[in-house]
Scaffold this motif. Structure first.
Motif, short mmCIF file in Angstrom:
data_model
loop_
_atom_site.label_atom_id
_atom_site.label_comp_id
_atom_site.label_asym_id
_atom_site.label_seq_id
_atom_site.Cartn_x
_atom_site.Cartn_y
_atom_site.Cartn_z
N PRO A 89 32.49 23.68 -27.82
CA PRO A 89 33.75 24.27 -27.61
C PRO A 89 34.36 24.18 -26.35
O PRO A 89 33.77 24.55 -25.40
N PRO A 90 35.68 23.74 -26.16
CA PRO A 90 36.15 23.46 -24.91
C PRO A 90 36.05 24.77 -23.91
O PRO A 90 36.40 24.61 -22.79
N THR A 91 36.32 25.96 -24.61
CA THR A 91 36.37 27.15 -23.72
C THR A 91 35.11 27.78 -23.84
O THR A 91 35.04 29.06 -23.27
N ARG A 92 33.98 27.39 -24.16
CA ARG A 92 32.86 27.98 -24.08
C ARG A 92 32.39 28.34 -22.90
O ARG A 92 32.42 27.72 -22.04
N LYS A 93 31.99 29.74 -22.68
CA LYS A 93 31.61 30.34 -21.44
C LYS A 93 30.18 30.31 -21.44
O LYS A 93 29.17 30.55 -22.29
N ILE A 94 29.56 30.18 -20.05
CA ILE A 94 28.22 30.14 -19.83
C ILE A 94 27.85 31.54 -19.83
O ILE A 94 28.23 32.08 -18.58
N PHE A 95 26.95 32.17 -20.52
CA PHE A 95 26.57 33.74 -20.26
C PHE A 95 25.52 33.52 -19.29
O PHE A 95 24.61 32.75 -19.37
N ASP A 96 25.29 34.67 -18.36
CA ASP A 96 24.17 34.69 -17.52
C ASP A 96 23.33 35.89 -18.28
O ASP A 96 23.45 37.19 -18.03
N PRO A 97 22.24 35.56 -18.35
CA PRO A 97 21.16 36.31 -18.95
C PRO A 97 20.47 37.71 -18.04
O PRO A 97 20.06 38.46 -18.31
N THR A 98 21.02 37.28 -16.69
CA THR A 98 20.50 37.91 -15.72
C THR A 98 21.28 39.22 -15.68
O THR A 98 21.06 40.23 -14.78
N ILE A 99 22.68 39.28 -16.16
CA ILE A 99 23.46 40.21 -16.06
C ILE A 99 23.31 41.03 -17.30
O ILE A 99 23.28 40.60 -18.44
N GLN A 100 23.40 42.65 -17.29
CA GLN A 100 23.48 43.48 -18.10
C GLN A 100 24.90 43.67 -18.76
O GLN A 100 25.63 43.85 -18.17
N TYR A 101 24.98 43.19 -20.06
CA TYR A 101 26.25 43.42 -20.73
C TYR A 101 26.58 44.61 -21.14
O TYR A 101 25.76 45.38 -21.66
N GLY A 102 27.68 45.09 -20.88
CA GLY A 102 28.33 46.36 -21.37
C GLY A 102 27.51 47.41 -20.31
O GLY A 102 27.13 47.22 -19.43
N THR A 103 27.76 48.86 -20.65
CA THR A 103 27.55 49.76 -20.05
C THR A 103 25.83 50.03 -20.18
O THR A 103 25.61 50.22 -21.32
N PHE A 104 25.32 50.29 -19.10
CA PHE A 104 23.76 50.40 -19.24
C PHE A 104 23.45 51.77 -19.64
O PHE A 104 24.18 52.56 -19.24
N HIS A 105 22.37 51.58 -20.51
CA HIS A 105 21.83 53.09 -21.20
C HIS A 105 20.51 52.68 -21.29
O HIS A 105 20.08 51.51 -22.00
N TYR A 106 19.62 53.68 -21.31
CA TYR A 106 18.21 53.43 -21.52
C TYR A 106 17.80 53.25 -22.95
O TYR A 106 18.39 53.87 -23.84
N GLU A 107 17.06 52.33 -23.34
CA GLU A 107 16.78 52.20 -24.93
C GLU A 107 15.34 52.70 -25.13
O GLU A 107 14.50 53.16 -24.22
N PHE A 108 15.09 52.90 -26.33
CA PHE A 108 13.64 53.59 -26.79
C PHE A 108 13.55 54.86 -26.18
O PHE A 108 12.20 55.04 -26.05
N GLY A 109 14.44 55.68 -25.99
CA GLY A 109 14.27 57.13 -25.50
C GLY A 109 13.75 56.94 -23.70
O GLY A 109 13.40 57.88 -23.40
N GLY A 110 14.35 55.93 -23.57
CA GLY A 110 14.15 55.89 -21.90
C GLY A 110 12.65 55.82 -21.45
O GLY A 110 11.79 55.68 -22.21
N PRO A 111 12.60 56.17 -20.03
CA PRO A 111 11.11 56.17 -19.72
C PRO A 111 10.04 57.02 -20.28
O PRO A 111 8.75 56.57 -20.53
N LEU A 112 10.36 58.21 -20.75
CA LEU A 112 9.56 58.91 -21.65
C LEU A 112 9.24 58.40 -22.88
O LEU A 112 7.90 58.33 -23.32
N GLY A 113 10.31 57.88 -23.72
CA GLY A 113 10.06 57.00 -24.84
C GLY A 113 9.08 55.89 -24.70
O GLY A 113 7.95 55.77 -25.66
N VAL A 114 9.35 55.01 -23.80
CA VAL A 114 8.58 53.90 -23.72
C VAL A 114 7.11 54.11 -23.29
O VAL A 114 5.91 53.61 -23.79
#
Length: 477
Positions: free
Chosen positions: A25-50
């Motif tokens: 697509p002519p306007t296709r954007k190259i996404f950078d997987p090294t960047i956290q998309y959106g507002t960061f929040h811990y997943e899986f219960g954070g450090p205690l959960g993992v």
């Protein structure tokens, strides 16, 4: 919004039916997987959960094994008059004496790993390209795909070893506890090695600064051994599903050795394992644009789960069948037919939903190459699919099975593994651990995907949900 919706891939030339549209697509954007998309929040219960998961999941694996081995596949509980402490000591004794990581078990696990690595590097295959990334001059990384050759070459070698008397496949069942313990330990060791290597080479991305959380989620994005062996692809496609397949094959030989025949239920179990392993192998190149390969980091979560968690917890239907006389779990012909139809029907939707989704990603990227692998099911690829072209340059498939349910592949996957459990009857909970665990896992995964997509696509995601309103089951949920 009208310009963002229901775009179609350009029509294929009738002159060359095997060539798919390769225009971006002519306007296709190259996404950078090294960047956290959106507002960061811990997943899986954070450090205690993992941290809790890294401690307690191996314990759960040993507990389930002890239940299978010493409690007739019933969940282990204290005997009458036995204290909790005495019960725990008994379980620990079983693990130490019967699941001790012996030299033989180390040789089996690492011999299998190295053999698969050699297959990866030497067997015939195809090259394909991943999604474009900024770190590679906005081109995708090259991936070598030959898992389907590896699966069948490995089967030939395993059968040759078995019938020659060099290595009996029944050994895998006899030494299951030892082998599982080595897989658990290896999961930790490999996770540490990959994490430390990324730090030394300066290839860590999206780090939080919390060591426990970063170790669980991973440090590197695309770790490789040399230019060819991609560790993420190697672990996700070959290790869990090949191991599960060979466990089922070994159980067939074990049952034949003990009873002189292989039951319908065991053959059903083997069929299910083969279908899954074969599906992953024949469609290996299609998972390259997936979230796990493109964006998810390679850490304990993926490493441990693929080398130990999946194969040694999803196999309890196999272990239940191999540990009981086939005469004790015979079912009616009608019931067997129902379970078989459920398996084959679920597999069809599992294979075609994943095929449609992943082929679409490669169609958009211009990297799709159809392969003549078995089975080539009808409706595996949607021609000229409807999709939403998003403001951020991304695309959302709104056609095929996905117009009926956004997570149709999860539903098909669940029904497939449910058939594995139903095949074993109702004599034990252990065969039902897989579908029970998977049910809650996909609910969490779907919610996780929902949050990421809402952040990534914004109002286009709202429009997509209007066009494809159901998540798992059309007209229901």
């Amino acid at each position: 919004m009208a310009q963002q919706q229901q775009q179609q891939l350009s029509s294929r030339s009738t002159k060359d039916q095997k060539t798919e549209d390769k225009s971006l697509p002519p306007t296709r954007k190259i996404f950078d997987p090294t960047i956290q998309y959106g507002t960061f929040h811990y997943e899986f219960g954070g450090p205690l959960g993992v941290s809790s998961m890294m401690v307690f999941f191996p314990i759960l694996m040993w507990y389930l094994w002890a239940s299978y081995k010493f409690y007739d596949c019933h969940l282990a509980t204290p005997r009458q008059g036995q204290s909790i402490l005495e019960f725990l000591k008994e379980l620990a004794h079983h693990v130490y004496t019967d699941a001790y990581p012996t030299r033989t078990a180390w040789a089996i696990i690492w011999g299998f790993l190295l053999f698969q690595a050699v297959n990866y590097l030497t067997l015939p295959g195809i090259w394909t390209e991943g999604l474009p990334i900024p770190q590679n001059k906005n081109r995708g990384l090259k991936y070598y795909c030959n898992a389907v050759y590896s699966l069948y070459f490995s089967t030939i070698v395993a059968l040759a070893l078995h019938f020659s008397g060099i290595f009996s496949l029944s050994t895998i069942i006899d030494r299951f506890g030892e082998i599982m313990s080595v897989a658990i330990i290896s999961g930790f060791l490999i996770s540490i090695a990959v994490f430390v290597r990324a730090l030394i080479e300066g290839k860590q991305v999206r780090m939080t600064g919390n060591w426990a959380y970063d170790f669980f989620m991973g440090a590197p994005l695309y770790p490789r051994v040399g230019p060819l062996l991609d560790l993420k692809m190697f672990f996700e496609v070959r290790l869990p599903w090949f191991t599960l397949y060979f466990l089922a094959l070994a159980a067939c030989f074990k049952q034949y050795d003990e009873y002189g025949y292989v039951s319908f239920q065991m053959l059903h179990c083997f069929l299910g394992a083969w279908l899954y392993a074969n599906a992953c192998a024949k469609g290996e190149e299609l998972i390259i644009p997936s979230w796990d390969i493109f964006y998810e980091k390679f850490g304990f979560m993926l490493i441990f789960w693929n080398i130990a968690g999946v194969p040694y917890t999803y196999c309890h239907n196999t272990l239940y069948l191999v540990s009981h006389d086939p005469a004790t779990y015979q079912h009616s012909a009608l019931y067997n037919t129902f379970v078989l139809v459920l398996l084959l029907g679920a597999y069809y939707f599992f294979d075609t939903t994943n095929g449609q989704k992943n082929a679409f990603r490669q169609q958009i990227a211009g990297t799709y190459k159809p392969r003549n692998t078995f089975p080539r099911l009808p409706y595996l690829v949607v021609k000229n699919p409807r999709y939403i072209k998003c403001k951020n340059g991304g695309t959302l498939l709104a056609d095929g099975w996905y117009k009926y349910a956004r997570k149709a592949h999860y539903t098909a996957d669940f029904l497939q593994n449910l058939s594995w459990a139903l095949n074993c009857g109702s004599g034990s909970f252990l065969p039902y651990f897989y579908p029970t665990f998977f049910f809650f896992m996909i609910l969490h995964r779907a919610q996780r995907d929902e949050e990421k997509c809402a952040q990534k696509y914004g109002e286009d995601w709202v429009e997509y949900k209007k066009q494809c309103p159901y998540v798992f089951i059309p007209g229901v949920y």
